[in-house]
Design an enzyme around this catalytic site. Structure first.
Site, PDB file in Angstrom:
ATOM      1  N   SER A 181       0.829  -1.197   0.000  1.00 59.39           N
ATOM      2  CA  SER A 181       0.000   0.000   0.000  1.00 59.39           C
ATOM      3  C   SER A 181       0.874   1.261   0.000  1.00 59.39           C
ATOM      4  O   SER A 181       1.769   1.388  -0.826  1.00 59.39           O
ATOM      5  CB  SER A 181      -0.960  -0.039   1.196  1.00 59.39           C
ATOM      6  OG  SER A 181      -1.967   0.938   1.082  1.00 59.39           O
TER       7      SER A 181
ATOM      8  N   HIS B 215      -7.414  -5.768  -0.767  1.00 63.60           N
ATOM      9  CA  HIS B 215      -6.210  -5.001  -0.442  1.00 63.60           C
ATOM     10  C   HIS B 215      -5.584  -5.570   0.823  1.00 63.60           C
ATOM     11  O   HIS B 215      -6.057  -5.319   1.931  1.00 63.60           O
ATOM     12  CB  HIS B 215      -6.611  -3.541  -0.251  1.00 63.60           C
ATOM     13  CG  HIS B 215      -5.467  -2.595  -0.064  1.00 63.60           C
ATOM     14  ND1 HIS B 215      -4.694  -2.152  -1.104  1.00 63.60           N
ATOM     15  CD2 HIS B 215      -4.985  -1.990   1.056  1.00 63.60           C
ATOM     16  CE1 HIS B 215      -3.783  -1.300  -0.639  1.00 63.60           C
ATOM     17  NE2 HIS B 215      -3.932  -1.195   0.666  1.00 63.60           N
TER      18      HIS B 215
END
Length: 436
Positions: A276, A417
């Site tokens: 991320s 994610h």
């Protein structure tokens, strides 16, 4: 009972004042429409048409034909642009830095691993910050390669190991972890161990080195603490417009960790990894520091591996609005203006060449634009070809859970994610073949 008061009191004593009042009303009524972000685009048919900057054509239009021209000309100008206009320039050199191995043991993970804990201290202008590097190395391998990466909530969260202390640094509040007032507690030990396949690494002859990113620079729009404030001149309270944001500060912290790791006689190659926002930092660290033997970007999205000009999912305007401290102030002028960017993120990836590079996406993580991440890796591959390295040959994305592994590697896995065991299985397999 106090009567409700009007939001705005108008006293149109003259025609000029009347006009000013009407303009004020119009601004108040229209401001939500003017300043509100449009809905994020997730429709490929709405991706704008754009010319993608060629990594092998200079800003002045000259072609790059070989790796010498790339290294002496094109790489330098691309790097300078990202340094000054995107991530920001480190303002100066440190006055000094030091390392202290404050704990070491051979009894980690049931005796299969050696644990080291190192304090890294950075000093400038008589100010110092210290952050902790946690290392696990496989026993029986006198000189092991390691994955180096930041964690989000403290070194103690990646493992159940009771010998790893709870971080005292600022952490983001997290209701599911019981974190309030930005303080980690014993209850958070091991809460993120699912993201770090430590035993899988050890069993395959790899080690892990990790740092809590908040000990280097707290992830908040406040430049009064962390790494930045070491470099301030008298009266300065934040970096200058073209100086580093937090991503560049985190990358700097990784490079100083590398200063220790390259001198540890139990460690060979160091592969920098990030997920991320920390995937963005890993990519910039890989671009700025050629000592990293390989670079892994996991779901790094906008400002990381994804092409900015696609304006798919998160965009330059959105990321600078939500996280104004991440990038240089100079990057903000490209919000809703990506077409004027003379570079794009495939050129960031190209700065890693010829070292191995792995870009990974998740099928449900549309905010990070998996297709944009893949296309970046594909278009960066032409620079790798200058070195005789195989990248990604086709612009067609691979199927989900069907990795492409070359010097430039890519996979899109099922799921959201996150970082999973599947991801680490691919990274370990790839590293064994391509990171030498």
């Amino acid at each position: 009972m106090t009567p409700n008061r009007p939001l705005l009191t108008l006293r149109p004593t003259t025609k000029l004042n009347t006009m000013k009042n009407l303009i004020t009303i119009a601004i108040l009524l229209l401001s939500p429409m003017i300043f509100a972000q449009p809905e994020a685009n997730y429709d490929e048919s709405k991706v704008p048409k754009f010319p993608l900057p060629d990594p092998l054509t200079t800003f002045s239009g000259n072609p790059i034909a070989n790796k010498t021209q790339w290294e002496e000309n094109r790489r330098f100008e691309i790097f300078q642009f990202f340094e000054r206009q995107v991530y920001g320039k480190v303002p100066d050199r440190l006055d000094e830095y030091s390392f202290k191995l404050w704990e070491e043991s051979d009894d980690a993970y049931g005796g299969k691993a050696r644990r080291k804990q190192v304090a890294i201290s950075l000093t400038k202008n008589k100010r110092t910050i210290t952050y902790n590097l946690l290392i696990y190395l496989p026993k029986g391998n006198p000189k092991a390669p390691v994955f180096l990466g930041y964690n989000f909530y403290g070194n103690h969260t990646v493992t159940d190991d009771p010998k790893v202390p709870i971080t005292k640094a600022w952490v983001s509040n997290n209701e599911s972890f019981g974190i309030t007032d930005h303080k980690a507690t014993e209850a958070t030990r091991g809460v993120r161990k699912h993201r770090w396949a430590i035993e899988k690494m050890l069993d395959n002859g790899y080690g892990l080195a990790t740092i809590h990113y908040g000990e280097v620079d707290p992830d908040k729009n406040d430049f009064s603490d962390g790494l930045h404030q070491l470099f301030y001149k008298d009266g300065q309270v934040k970096p200058k417009t073209n100086e580093w944001g937090s991503i560049a500060a985190w990358a700097f912290g990784l490079s100083k960790a590398m200063d220790y790791l390259e001198n540890d006689t139990n460690i060979s190659d160091v592969i920098v990894f990030g997920h991320s926002r920390l995937g963005k930092a890993a990519l910039w660290a890989g671009a700025t520091d050629k000592r990293f033997a390989g670079v892994i970007s996991n779901n790094s999205g906008c400002g990381g591996a994804a092409l900015s000009k696609r304006k798919f999912g998160e965009t330059v305007a959105r990321i600078n609005n939500s996280f104004p401290h991440w990038f240089a102030g100079s990057f903000k002028k490209y919000g809703n203006n990506e077409r004027t960017l003379p570079v794009d993120q495939h050129q960031l990836l190209a700065l890693v060449a010829p070292r191995p590079l792995y870009v990974a996406s998740a099928a449900e993580d549309r905010w990070a634009d998996p297709k944009g991440e893949f296309l970046s890796a594909y278009h960066a591959s032409k620079v790798y070809a200058l070195y005789g390295k195989q990248g990604i040959d086709s612009p067609e994305m691979p199927a989900i859970d069907q990795p492409l592994q070359n010097t430039v590697a890519y996979h899109i896995r099922s799921g959201k994610h996150d970082v999973t065991d599947y991801d680490w299985e691919q990274y370990i397999t790839w590293a064994k073949t391509f990171v030498k």
